[in-house]
Design a protein around this motif. Structure first.
Motif, PDB file in Angstrom:
ATOM      1  N   UNK A 500       0.817  -1.216   0.000  1.00 58.99           N
ATOM      2  CA  UNK A 500       0.000   0.000   0.000  1.00 58.99           C
ATOM      3  C   UNK A 500       0.848   1.262   0.000  1.00 58.99           C
ATOM      4  N   UNK A 501       1.884   1.303   0.826  1.00 51.83           N
ATOM      5  CA  UNK A 501       2.717   2.502   0.913  1.00 51.83           C
ATOM      6  C   UNK A 501       3.442   2.754  -0.399  1.00 51.83           C
ATOM      7  N   UNK A 502       3.925   1.697  -1.008  1.00 53.59           N
ATOM      8  CA  UNK A 502       4.614   1.837  -2.300  1.00 53.59           C
ATOM      9  C   UNK A 502       3.641   2.302  -3.372  1.00 53.59           C
ATOM     10  N   UNK A 503       2.468   1.712  -3.386  1.00 57.88           N
ATOM     11  CA  UNK A 503       1.464   2.094  -4.382  1.00 57.88           C
ATOM     12  C   UNK A 503       1.084   3.560  -4.227  1.00 57.88           C
ATOM     13  N   UNK A 504       0.899   3.991  -2.993  1.00 56.30           N
ATOM     14  CA  UNK A 504       0.493   5.372  -2.747  1.00 56.30           C
ATOM     15  C   UNK A 504       1.576   6.341  -3.192  1.00 56.30           C
ATOM     16  N   UNK A 505       2.819   6.055  -2.820  1.00 57.04           N
ATOM     17  CA  UNK A 505       3.925   6.944  -3.195  1.00 57.04           C
ATOM     18  C   UNK A 505       4.113   6.974  -4.710  1.00 57.04           C
ATOM     19  N   UNK A 506       3.974   5.824  -5.348  1.00 58.25           N
ATOM     20  CA  UNK A 506       4.155   5.751  -6.803  1.00 58.25           C
ATOM     21  C   UNK A 506       3.089   6.553  -7.529  1.00 58.25           C
ATOM     22  N   UNK A 507       1.845   6.461  -7.082  1.00 54.72           N
ATOM     23  CA  UNK A 507       0.772   7.224  -7.716  1.00 54.72           C
ATOM     24  C   UNK A 507       0.962   8.717  -7.516  1.00 54.72           C
ATOM     25  N   UNK A 508       1.477   9.106  -6.361  1.00 51.08           N
ATOM     26  CA  UNK A 508       1.726  10.528  -6.120  1.00 51.08           C
ATOM     27  C   UNK A 508       2.764  11.070  -7.090  1.00 51.08           C
ATOM     28  N   UNK A 509       3.791  10.284  -7.350  1.00 55.48           N
ATOM     29  CA  UNK A 509       4.817  10.703  -8.305  1.00 55.48           C
ATOM     30  C   UNK A 509       4.271  10.687  -9.731  1.00 55.48           C
ATOM     31  N   UNK A 510       3.589   9.605 -10.091  1.00 53.18           N
ATOM     32  CA  UNK A 510       3.101   9.459 -11.456  1.00 53.18           C
ATOM     33  C   UNK A 510       2.027  10.476 -11.808  1.00 53.18           C
ATOM     34  N   UNK A 511       1.356  11.012 -10.802  1.00 49.93           N
ATOM     35  CA  UNK A 511       0.365  12.059 -11.063  1.00 49.93           C
ATOM     36  C   UNK A 511       1.020  13.223 -11.801  1.00 49.93           C
ATOM     37  N   UNK A 512       2.199  13.596 -11.378  1.00 52.83           N
ATOM     38  CA  UNK A 512       2.897  14.723 -12.012  1.00 52.83           C
ATOM     39  C   UNK A 512       3.626  14.280 -13.279  1.00 52.83           C
TER      40      UNK A 512
END
Length: 1147
Positions: A500-512
């Motif tokens: 979950x933590x990895x998924x959340x951080x990855x989506x935050x980066x990929x958003x930009x």
């Protein structure tokens, strides 16, 4: 002692080892031999100790005092304690020694001595003294071209006040990397350290530039100001400094501090222990600043040190030259790529842009465009990108633009977590709540560009920490750079394998990343030429220019790839198309990563989908609410859904849940991990396979949901759209939904077929129409007309059934006797369609797909049921399929119109014997077996044609095994079945004729009281024993099969096998016990039935037929012969008497 270059270290070593020899020689010109090896090397390098006269004009000081520091009463104890080996040395060496000492000792210097130290420092930096010293030690270097030009540009009158750093010294500092004279380099290093001793006290007339800001920002001199505290305070609050001249001087001093960590006194003091612990034994090629920066996230780094390092990184962000290591590593690359340019729209006299962001973007642009950047510079770029993401304080734009958000939304976070907190609140789910201002959002976008977050995953500490373990396991072969690991992680995101933590951080980066075309290295490399040609976007250039509209580049290129214009040049290259498909596949997991949808559907996402946070759930939510969306949002969602239909890999739910089945069943349509346009249709065809049913529940649900979505627009069914689009445009232009289109085209096909016209609809489209009609039977939701007709009935009788897999439809069919008239008629029409053409019977074909392949591989699917009925009792026959087949047989028994074979074979007999029954019944409801009952009557009379007799015989046999296939019996004996013979349903698969046999036994026992039930049971007995044909009674046939084969082999098929067996038993020959018991039971049943349903024959033929085919025909024969014999005997006696009477009369 601090961090010094090689020459400085040598001088200090020499001074420590031979102080007695050098005490007088340093300033008096005497030369002495030095035994120390390093000092010998120093001398060999022409660094003569007697020539290091760092302050030759020491005596011409402007301050009103004449003693050296050692002669000062206030500072003598300090000098003797800290620098006793330099007591006779020049003041510059003594000051350098004091500044290089242990911080705990320096902090104990009394206030009086500090004042004297300030005074001596000012004297050393006095204009004439400094110029003379520079001429003495650096005369040759001052003649160098760049230096001489700089000095000429910066010349000022001798009498002018001394600025903080003289123009000549400024030039020397700017071009010091080109200085090779060790003596000059050593002198400049010491002057740098002294300049930064405390600039507020040293700058003289220039104090007016910063005086107001110092007071306003509360940076006035305090207990540490003499160690650079005032400067550090101004650096920390640089954004609040109003005077541009003051700001320029602060940045100039910051550049000076980059030479040596000791020059930043506050940082050096705060990080002294950390340096000794973490960096003392580090790589000699790594300067102290770089080492401390890299270790700043270490747990052993104290808060004060971390704060000072953040301050330093903030300075580097404003001026890349504040980082000595980066400046040295990238000097040539910056020059070759022309990265030091003025900002866009800048004034001609404005200074060149030295912001780290500008330099990084320039160098990153150069790399993307194929230019070469040195390995050292690339390493430095990665390090500084990492620094930017480790602490938001290192980005001035984020500090200023997001100050309110940090305090309000992210106050509980520290370091890199603050940046990710801001990124999370910038995403779609929070944008409508205005948690992040536009200024903060722009700052985060700028940070993403500067850090190039899409290229190297390790630059983000939060992402690295959260995903490192996963990357080591799943991405060991991926390259760290060029987005290798990032791509691997995105693939794992689509497969739901990320914590979950990895998924959340990855989506935050990929958003930009998804909003900056340039931030995806692979996409940029393969598609930037096509983007320039087709999408007319302004992207970041090699100089780090602005980026406009790049968020729409991906959908623009995708539309051109799959909806090309007439111009063949309007399609992207093949390499770009492949990269597009990969990127679309990776970004399909969240609507946040699809700017075209997210930006147009912001309000709808907040209104309808706020709680939909799972992978792909937001897009599904928008699709579910398609009719309620605004026009722009609806268009964006429709475009994306159309792409999903053709490319299942961008449907994250289906692609993830169905990947195993796609690889197994849809290989031909799924090449290289990408849909060729037929995967969705393949999944629909296989979603009811036993394996999918058992292990793919979520896959089936996802496919069924997409089928429901596809009802809203025929474009959402790729193959149907491709096959029928021309016909839709021509014949059905006003049809809105797919069901409207299917109905419109189906009516045209039907009318042309009935009229014998040549089909105007292509074969491919007709096949797709058939497939669509087949899918209607899958779920009542897929047939809007049926759903509307049976909505209330479904709620009442089938509320516990799921809408899908044909469950509701099957439930309604089972409850059809209780349905409303409207629903009953609709269900009858459905049954008639399914049983007339089995190819549209969803439940039958999906449940029996395996059995069809095994037992009926060459059978036309429209006649699948007839084939399956023949093999349903095979041991290997699928049980679920058998259950469906039996249900369909029960349905067929209710009306001859539902049995196309019976209807065809008995057409003549029906018209001949049963037309009155057909004429008296409604046409849109079941006849409840009345026509079949009529045919059975003629069957007993042997008046049917062979084809029809064969069909009736089959129905009798089937009814003997399952009483529900005799609708009259099932209806008349419902109470008896439930009360006397309840065995869990009585189906063939459960009882094998047990219910039928139970009813017959109860009839013989007299347990059945109701007349209608007794009559129907007796009729069923009569049907089974008609003509004494053993095959009409499957239970009797099963019990007596061996005896029949042994004793009645000569009896032809269809002959009186029962009579044969009875004769054997009557003749005293033994039958197997099972057969004997069953045969006697049948005789009793027949006798009982005869008394109930028996009626006098109307003709001699009927009488003869009854006697001949009766199991008790021997009894009837005996009675008949006895009657004849008795009549004969009576005739003999009566005949004699009659004759005698006649004779008497004659006489």
């Amino acid at each position: 002692m601090g961090i010094m270059n090689r020459y400085s270290a040598i001088i200090y070593l020499c001074l420590v080892i031979v102080p007695s020899k050098m005490e007088n020689s340093v300033f008096n010109g005497a030369q002495h031999d030095v035994d120390n090896f390093e000092c010998v090397n120093c001398l060999r390098d022409n660094i003569k100790i007697n020539e290091i006269q760092l302050n030759p004009v020491r005596r011409s000081r402007s301050l009103p005092r004449n003693e050296k520091l050692i002669e000062s009463r206030e500072c003598k104890p300090v000098v003797e304690e800290l620098c006793k080996q330099y007591v006779q040395a020049d003041d510059l060496i003594v000051l350098d020694c004091i500044l290089s000492n242990d911080m705990s000792k320096v902090n104990r210097i009394n206030e009086s001595c500090r004042n004297i130290l300030w005074a001596h420092s000012l004297e050393i930096l006095e204009g004439k003294s400094l110029r003379s010293a520079l001429q003495l030690h650096c005369s040759a270097d001052l003649k160098e071209k760049n230096l001489s030009e700089c000095v000429s540009r910066s010349a000022f009158p001798e009498s002018s006040p001394s600025p903080i750093v003289s123009p000549i010294l400024s030039c020397m500092l700017e071009y010091k990397e080109g200085i090779h004279n060790p003596r000059c380099k050593l002198f400049i290093q010491k002057i740098e350290k002294l300049v930064l001793f405390d600039f507020i006290q040293m700058m003289g007339p220039l104090a007016k530039y910063c005086e107001a800001d110092v007071k306003q920002l509360d940076c006035s001199r305090n207990e540490v100001s003499w160690e650079g505290g005032t400067l550090a305070c101004l650096q920390l609050k640089l954004d609040q400094v109003h005077d541009e001249r003051c700001r320029a001087q602060i940045m100039q001093l910051s550049e000076l501090q980059a030479e040596d960590v000791q020059l930043d006194r506050q940082l050096y003091k705060a990080c002294y222990a950390e340096y000794n612990h973490l960096c003392r034994d580090s790589d000699k090629n790594v300067d102290a600043y770089t080492c401390l920066m890299r270790k700043r996230m270490d747990k052993s780094v104290g808060k004060k040190c971390a704060n000072e390092l953040s301050r330093r990184l903030g300075l580097v962000a404003r001026d890349y030259k504040a980082s000595k290591g980066f400046t040295r590593a990238c000097r040539d690359d910056v020059r070759l790529n022309h990265c030091r340019r003025r900002r866009p729209h800048a004034a001609p006299d404005e200074a060149l842009d030295v912001r780290l962001a500008h330099i990084l973007l320039c160098l990153e642009g150069a790399l993307r465009n194929g230019s070469s950047v040195s390995p050292d510079c690339r390493s430095g770029m990665v390090a500084h990108r990492r620094f930017l993401l480790e602490d938001y304080h290192t980005s001035p734009e984020v500090v200023s633009g997001c100050a309110v958000e940090v305090a309000k939304v992210c106050s509980g976070y520290e370091g890199a977590e603050v940046i990710h907190c801001l990124m999370e609140n910038a995403r779609t789910s929070h944008r409508r709540q205005r948690r992040i201002s536009k200024a903060c959002h722009r700052a985060l976008e700028g940070l993403a560009r500067e850090a190039d977050i899409g290229e190297n995953w390790t630059v983000d500490p939060v992402l690295k920490k959260a995903c490192e373990a996963t990357a080591q396991v799943h991405c060991p072969a991926a390259e760290t750079g060029d987005a290798g690991v990032m791509t691997c992680l995105m693939e794992l995101l689509g497969e739901d394998k990320l914590p979950d933590l990895c998924r959340k951080a990855l989506l935050q980066i990929q958003y930009f990343v998804s909003r900056e075309f340039d931030l995806d290295p692979g996409l940029y490399r393969h598609c930037h030429k096509d983007a320039d040609r087709l999408c007319s976007t302004t992207r970041s250039n090699s100089a780090g220019g602005a980026v406009d509209g790049t968020a729409m580049v991906l959908p623009c290129l995708y539309r051109h790839a799959y909806h090309p214009l007439r111009d063949p040049q309007a399609s992207p290259s093949e390499a770009c198309v492949q990269q597009l498909r990969q990127v679309m596949k990776l970004r399909a997991s969240s609507v946040d990563l699809q700017p075209e949808v997210e930006d147009n559907c912001l309000d709808e996402l907040a209104d309808f989908c706020q709680k939909k946070t799972g992978r792909g759930e937001e897009m599904v939510c928008l699709q579910d609410n398609l009719e309620r969306l605004s026009a722009v949002c609806k268009a964006a969602v429709a475009n994306y859904t159309e792409l999903e239909a053709a490319h299942v890999e961008i449907n994250p739910i289906i692609h993830s849940e169905c990947k195993e089945f796609i690889n197994k069943f849809c290989k031909d349509d799924y090449v290289g991990g990408y849909d060729q346009g037929g995967v969705m249709e393949c999944l629909v065809a296989h979603k009811n396979d036993p394996e999918v049913r058992a292990y793919g529940i979520r896959c089936r649900a996802a496919v069924e949901h997409f089928q429901l979505i596809s009802l809203k627009n025929y474009h959402f069914s790729y193959k149907f759209k491709e096959a029928c689009r021309p016909h839709v445009v021509r014949y059905c232009p006003r049809s809105k939904t797919k069901m409207d289109v299917v109905s419109c085209l189906s009516e045209r096909v039907r009318d042309e077929t009935l009229s014998g016209q040549r089909p105007s609809i292509s074969k491919e489209c007709r096949q797709q129409l058939r497939a669509q009609l087949f899918q209607r039977r899958e779920s009542i939701d897929l047939d809007p007309a049926l759903k509307a007709a049976c909505l209330d009935d479904a709620k009442q009788y089938c509320a516990d059934k799921k809408h899908g897999d044909g469950q509701v439809l099957e439930c309604l069919q089972a409850a059809k006797q209780r349905l409303s008239a409207t629903c009953h008629r609709a269900i009858f029409n459905v049954e008639r369609e399914e049983l007339t053409d089995n190819s549209v019977d969803y439940t039958l074909l999906t449940a029996c797909s395996k059995s069809l392949k095994v037992f009926c591989p060459h059978t036309d699917l429209s006649r699948a049921l007839e084939c399956l009925k023949k093999f349903r009792n095979k041991p290997s026959f699928d049980r679920k399929c058998q259950s469906v087949v039996i249900r369909r047989m029960i349905e067929q028994s209710s009306d001859y119109r539902l049995n196309p074979v019976l209807q065809a074979d008995c057409k003549t007999d029906i018209n001949k014997f049963c037309s009155h029954v057909v004429a008296s019944q409604p046409k849109d409801l079941e006849l409840e077996g009345k026509v079949v009952k009529c045919l059975k009557e003629k069957f007993h009379e042997h008046q049917l044609k062979k084809e029809c007799e064969r069909q009736i015989s089959t129905m009798v046999i089937e009814a003997a095994l399952n009483y529900e296939m005799n609708p009259a019996l099932a209806s008349a004996c419902k109470m008896e079945v439930e009360g006397l013979c309840a065995r869990g349903g009585g189906g063939e698969e459960e009882g094998g004729g047990a219910i039928e046999e139970c009813l017959r036994e109860k009839l013989v026992e007299g347990a059945i009281g109701r007349r209608e039930c007794r009559t129907e049971v007796a009729a069923s007995i009569r049907d089974s024993l008609s003509g004494s044909r053993l095959e009409l009674d499957p239970l009797l046939q099963r019990a007596c099969a061996a005896d029949d084969a042994h004793h009645c082999a000569n009896v032809p098929e269809g002959g009186n096998h029962i009579l044969c067996l009875q004769s054997v038993m009557d003749n005293g020959n033994s039958l197997r016990e099972e057969c004997s018991v069953m045969l006697l039971k049948r005789i009793r049943m027949f006798n009982t039935a005869a008394m109930i349903v028996g009626y006098p024959p109307e003709t001699m033929g009927e009488l003869y037929a009854q006697v001949v085919h009766s199991p008790s025909r021997k009894y009837f024969l005996l009675v008949g012969l006895s009657s004849i014999g008795l009549f004969f005997i009576l005739g003999l006696f009566c005949g004699r008497a009659s004759r005698r009477n006649i004779v008497v009369r004659k006489r």
